[in-house]
Write an enzyme that holds these catalytic residues in place. Structure first.
Site, PDB file in Angstrom:
ATOM      1  N   SER A 253     -22.417 -24.054  18.171  1.00 46.26           N
ATOM      2  CA  SER A 253     -22.482 -22.666  17.735  1.00 46.26           C
ATOM      3  C   SER A 253     -22.442 -22.598  16.229  1.00 46.26           C
ATOM      4  O   SER A 253     -21.977 -23.517  15.566  1.00 46.26           O
ATOM      5  CB  SER A 253     -21.334 -21.854  18.325  1.00 46.26           C
ATOM      6  OG  SER A 253     -20.182 -22.076  17.553  1.00 46.26           O
ATOM      7  N   LYS A 254     -22.930 -21.489  15.713  1.00 45.60           N
ATOM      8  CA  LYS A 254     -23.034 -21.346  14.265  1.00 45.60           C
ATOM      9  C   LYS A 254     -21.635 -21.383  13.639  1.00 45.60           C
ATOM     10  O   LYS A 254     -21.458 -21.834  12.530  1.00 45.60           O
ATOM     11  CB  LYS A 254     -23.761 -20.036  13.939  1.00 45.60           C
ATOM     12  CG  LYS A 254     -24.194 -19.929  12.501  1.00 45.60           C
ATOM     13  CD  LYS A 254     -25.636 -19.464  12.373  1.00 45.60           C
ATOM     14  CE  LYS A 254     -26.005 -19.172  10.932  1.00 45.60           C
ATOM     15  NZ  LYS A 254     -26.211 -20.341  10.094  1.00 45.60           N
TER      16      LYS A 254
END
Ligand code: GLU
Length: 494
Positions: A253-254
């Site tokens: 995930s970012k």
């Protein structure tokens, strides 16, 4: 045999996810290995999600990666336009075919009613699904609603019972129960197609032979296949790439770090490294076990030669940052000094500013610095911090740094003074690593003293750092005057 044509079909979100690069790459490798074409199609029909400049930056980062497309928005081709937002007429024409065949239906349900229905489904813990209120409206009501300009969407009629059996080239048959399939929207109330519709129409019209995309799209597969059936078209082959997980087994995930290819680029990962790394995410060359174990280094051209569909894995690929660093370090070491100079200069901006008016920064000087760090850096962005002491006159450190083991300051001073005398005797012509090294080491050996008691304080005096290249390398690059000046400053500190 139909021609081999693959496509990468990203939605412009503002950045390219590393998983997207992997998908683009696998499409490229399969297309090129089979002697086919690769098409870039931008799926930008979701105008709510549109980010300004996103298409341009997407094309820019794909160009940077080295993946070459044969057709696409900027290249053109016989099957354009390659931006879905420019294909509205095509979708309207095609949905009309399905309306005529009775495969789809107008749905006039108001968003408020649908929201309420969803809330009730949530409370009852039922999957969110349209309740098919409009599926069997009479022609008369439909005509009247259209005449009244009532807002509508168009939905696909899913089978009411039985199973939908689909095929994935890697997984074989996958079965879906009809009862789990929603009557999905194909045309939204603003007249734009949904992903589900535009994707299938375009794959067909662009004569796509293989759809290669992430595993997260498997739930769409039965819907895709049913649409092909509704049209009476033959579906392409589908290949779903394994998930990409972080080392802990979670989703990338970012928040957990960089997933945007743009971020990897700015951190100083080379395109060839990312390509090599992504190539190994879910693929293993069946007859290259040995090579993979040895170094895992593959160029894009090498991958094209050996990449075949059956070597793609279905178990999740683990994203290992250390491996990426290792691969990037390898490609950095392969670069010529001139090549590296061009790539590294932007990362030295701050250092170069620091040096202005104080230290003469020529390309030759910078190349000498790069040569010292080329062996150790894992990404280009590391260079700035590591080499700052080459760009400033004011190196700042505490005098304790000069101490090797427990030697007293008095001894440090004597040793540094001795080094200055040796350095002063070296002519400018002889000022190079080997000469400096020989002069100093032979003195210490003759004097029969511990090397560290000279070399550590000398290195600390030249760099102000705990870790750096060796003192002869550093002195050779800094030059005679600055080297002697720094050692004198160290003595002054004591
Ligand atoms: N536009 C979809 C995406 O953003 C494409 C999925 C597919 O390849 O079918 O990933």
């Amino acid at each position: 045999m139909p021609k081999i044509r693959l496509r990468f079909a990203p939605s412009p979100t503002g950045y390219l996810h590393i998983g997207g690069l992997r998908t683009a790459l696998f499409n490229y490798l399969i297309a090129k290995n089979l002697g086919g074409k690769l098409i870039l199609r931008i799926e930008d029909t979701d105008q709510k999600r549109e980010v300004k400049g996103a298409v341009k930056s997407l094309i820019d980062i794909l160009n940077w990666s080295g993946i070459k497309f044969d057709e696409g928005p900027e290249i053109g081709g016989d099957f354009g336009p390659y931006l879905q937002s420019q294909r509205k007429n095509i979708y309207s024409k095609h949905i009309q075919q399905l309306i005529n065949k009775g495969k789809v239906y107008y749905c006039f349900c108001a968003p408020e009613r649908l929201d309420k229905m969803r809330q009730e489904q949530q409370i009852k813990k039922l999957p969110p699904r349209y309740d098919r209120t409009c599926r069997d409206l009479s022609d008369k009501i439909i005509k009247q609603n259209l005449k009244d300009k009532k807002s509508f969407v168009i939905r696909q009629k899913m089978p009411l019972a039985g199973e939908v059996i689909v095929n994935d080239e890697l997984r074989g048959q996958i079965k879906f129960k009809a009862e789990n399939l929603d009557d999905q929207v194909l045309i939204k109330s603003n007249g734009m197609p949904t992903y589900q519709f535009a994707n299938v129409v375009d794959d067909y019209l662009m004569k796509i032979s293989h759809v290669v995309r992430g595993e997260e799209w498997i739930p769409s597969l039965p819907k895709n296949i049913l649409l092909y059936k509704d049209f009476g078209w033959t579906a392409p082959k589908y290949i779903h790439l394994p998930l990409m997980l972080n080392k802990g087994g979670g989703k990338l995930s970012k928040r957990q770090g960089d997933v945007a290819v743009e971020d990897f680029r700015s951190a100083g990962y080379l395109p060839e490294s990312l390509i090599n790394f992504c190539g190994l995410l879910g693929w293993r060359f069946s007859s290259a076990e040995k090579k993979i174990e040895e170094n895992e280094i593959f160029s894009l051209a090498e991958l094209v030669k050996i990449f075949i569909i059956k070597d793609i894995s279905v178990s999740p690929a683990i994203f290992d940052n250390d491996k990426l660093d290792y691969i990037n370090g390898y490609y950095i070491r392969q670069k010529s000094l001139d090549g590296l100079l061009k790539l590294i200069k932007p990362y030295l901006k701050n250092n170069i500013n620091l040096a202005k008016g104080k230290i003469n920064i020529s390309d030759e000087y910078i190349k000498k610095i790069i040569r010292l760090e080329q062996k150790r850096i894992k990404k280009l962005s590391e260079i700035g911090e590591l080499t700052e002491f080459f760009f400033t006159n004011a190196i700042d450190y505490s005098k304790d740094l000069l101490i090797w083991k427990k030697m007293p300051f008095g001894q440090i001073k004597i040793n540094l003074e001795k080094i200055i005398i040796i350095l002063e005797n070296i002519t400018d012509k002889n000022w190079n690593n080997n000469f400096i090294k020989n002069a100093i080491i032979s003195y210490i050996e003759v004097a029969n003293q511990p090397l560290g008691e000279y070399l550590w304080p000398m290195r600390a005096a030249l760099t102000g750092r705990k870790a750096s290249p060796d003192p002869f390398d550093v002195a050779a690059v800094l030059g005679k005057n600055i080297s002697i000046k720094r050692i004198k400053e160290a003595i002054d500190k004591i």
